[in-house]
Design an enzyme around this catalytic site. Sequence first.
Site, short mmCIF file in Angstrom:
data_model
loop_
_atom_site.label_atom_id
_atom_site.label_comp_id
_atom_site.label_asym_id
_atom_site.label_seq_id
_atom_site.Cartn_x
_atom_site.Cartn_y
_atom_site.Cartn_z
N HIS A 108 0.81 -1.23 0.00
CA HIS A 108 0.00 0.00 0.00
C HIS A 108 0.84 1.28 0.00
O HIS A 108 0.30 2.37 -0.14
CB HIS A 108 -0.99 -0.02 1.18
CG HIS A 108 -2.33 0.56 0.83
ND1 HIS A 108 -3.47 0.33 1.57
CD2 HIS A 108 -2.73 1.36 -0.19
CE1 HIS A 108 -4.49 0.97 1.03
NE2 HIS A 108 -4.07 1.60 -0.05
N ASP A 131 -9.59 -0.12 4.59
CA ASP A 131 -8.38 -0.74 5.12
C ASP A 131 -8.62 -1.11 6.58
O ASP A 131 -9.40 -0.45 7.27
CB ASP A 131 -7.24 0.28 5.04
CG ASP A 131 -5.84 -0.32 5.04
OD1 ASP A 131 -5.62 -1.35 5.72
OD2 ASP A 131 -4.95 0.25 4.38
N HIS A 133 -6.11 -0.81 8.49
CA HIS A 133 -5.09 0.06 9.09
C HIS A 133 -5.21 1.47 8.53
O HIS A 133 -5.62 1.65 7.38
CB HIS A 133 -3.69 -0.47 8.76
CG HIS A 133 -3.52 -1.92 9.07
ND1 HIS A 133 -3.80 -2.92 8.15
CD2 HIS A 133 -3.12 -2.55 10.20
CE1 HIS A 133 -3.57 -4.10 8.71
NE2 HIS A 133 -3.16 -3.91 9.96
N ASP A 135 -2.62 3.55 8.03
CA ASP A 135 -1.46 3.84 7.16
C ASP A 135 -1.06 5.31 7.22
O ASP A 135 -0.71 5.90 6.20
CB ASP A 135 -1.76 3.43 5.70
CG ASP A 135 -1.90 1.92 5.54
OD1 ASP A 135 -1.63 1.19 6.51
OD2 ASP A 135 -2.28 1.48 4.44
N HIS A 148 4.76 1.11 3.96
CA HIS A 148 3.36 0.84 3.62
C HIS A 148 2.41 1.24 4.76
O HIS A 148 1.20 1.32 4.55
CB HIS A 148 3.13 -0.62 3.18
CG HIS A 148 3.09 -1.63 4.28
ND1 HIS A 148 2.45 -2.85 4.14
CD2 HIS A 148 3.60 -1.63 5.52
CE1 HIS A 148 2.58 -3.55 5.25
NE2 HIS A 148 3.28 -2.83 6.11
N ASP A 235 -7.50 -1.80 0.35
CA ASP A 235 -6.55 -2.80 0.82
C ASP A 235 -7.35 -4.05 1.16
O ASP A 235 -8.29 -3.99 1.96
CB ASP A 235 -5.84 -2.25 2.07
CG ASP A 235 -4.75 -3.15 2.61
OD1 ASP A 235 -4.90 -4.38 2.54
OD2 ASP A 235 -3.75 -2.63 3.13
N ASP A 237 -6.87 -6.30 3.11
CA ASP A 237 -6.95 -6.67 4.52
C ASP A 237 -8.08 -5.94 5.25
O ASP A 237 -8.34 -6.21 6.43
CB ASP A 237 -5.60 -6.53 5.24
CG ASP A 237 -5.17 -5.11 5.55
OD1 ASP A 237 -6.01 -4.21 5.64
OD2 ASP A 237 -3.94 -4.90 5.73
N GLU A 280 -2.30 -5.21 -1.68
CA GLU A 280 -1.89 -6.13 -0.60
C GLU A 280 -2.41 -7.57 -0.74
O GLU A 280 -2.49 -8.29 0.25
CB GLU A 280 -2.26 -5.55 0.79
CG GLU A 280 -1.58 -4.22 1.11
CD GLU A 280 -0.16 -4.33 1.67
OE1 GLU A 280 0.33 -5.46 1.84
OE2 GLU A 280 0.46 -3.29 1.91
#
Length: 311
Positions: A108, A131, A133, A135, A148, A235, A237, A280
């Site tokens: 990412h 996401d 996260h 980031d 990332h 992303d 995830d 990702e």
Amino acid sequence: MSNLRFLSEPATVAVVGCPFSGGQPRAGVDEGPIRLVQAGLVDQLKELGWKVTFDGHHQFEENNDLDDPPIGKLKNPRTVSRVTRSVARVVGGHAKNGTLPVTLGGDHSLAMGTISGTLDAFADACVVWVDAHADINTTETTHSGNIHGMPVSFLLGLGSKEEEFSWIKPALKPERLVYIGLRDIEAGEKKILRDNNIKAFSMHEVDKHGIGKIVEMALDHVNPNRDLPIHLSFDVDALDPTVAPSTGTPVRGGLTFREGHYICEAIYETGLLVALDLMEVNPSLANAADVEKTVAVGCSLVRAALGETLL
């Protein structure tokens, strides 16, 4: 075929393959775009009625840590900077031509490039970042030094600026950014989100309001008049690991298959999409069946964001 108002006719998707893993330490995420294309994504988009250009995966020089010692805590800074800058030029070029860039990652950190490219073409674009996260670590708050986990802070111009990344014009404004799906956020990042008044919908809000309401609230915040271009950075995830297991930093309690797809469908329905990232997917993680499942989900998310409907 397309209802996307910022695109030229005939509606064209430019698939930008970015087999790059330099923003994080786990090998394999560079294989993600290659597997997505091998799974037939280009033909799937043509079947939806798009004209598709794909000129092969971008060839990035091999990461060689010996050539790229850390700058402060930042790992592989020169490599990440060089690659994301070249991605920014490619994505920006497509966007300026009225073509929809669909960037397949890779890690990412690439979003530093993709979003810079979009903002070069559409200065008023807003970003929907899906996401687990945020980031948004800065050079000061990062523990790992893995870039990332930092692209959003670079795009916003937060934290001290390393010379290596001076090409990034912090053109993204905090009010033009919204997160959906967060559930693994470091203390430093929580403070950054609060201090900069950045709108973020965690999984708690998704549970509380339902995904339809969340997408509406997210768009009300970044795009209240539904007239600004949208960059969707997704992303995998963000999805629960039961849905997309083959990713580098999986976190339990994520979006369901349908919640992830609904976000993509709803963004497409606005008619405002100008760029899409799918990041990702890491085919080196988990077993063959899980890899196949994750790659298939990646392809179907892209199709949903480009107009595939259930009926």
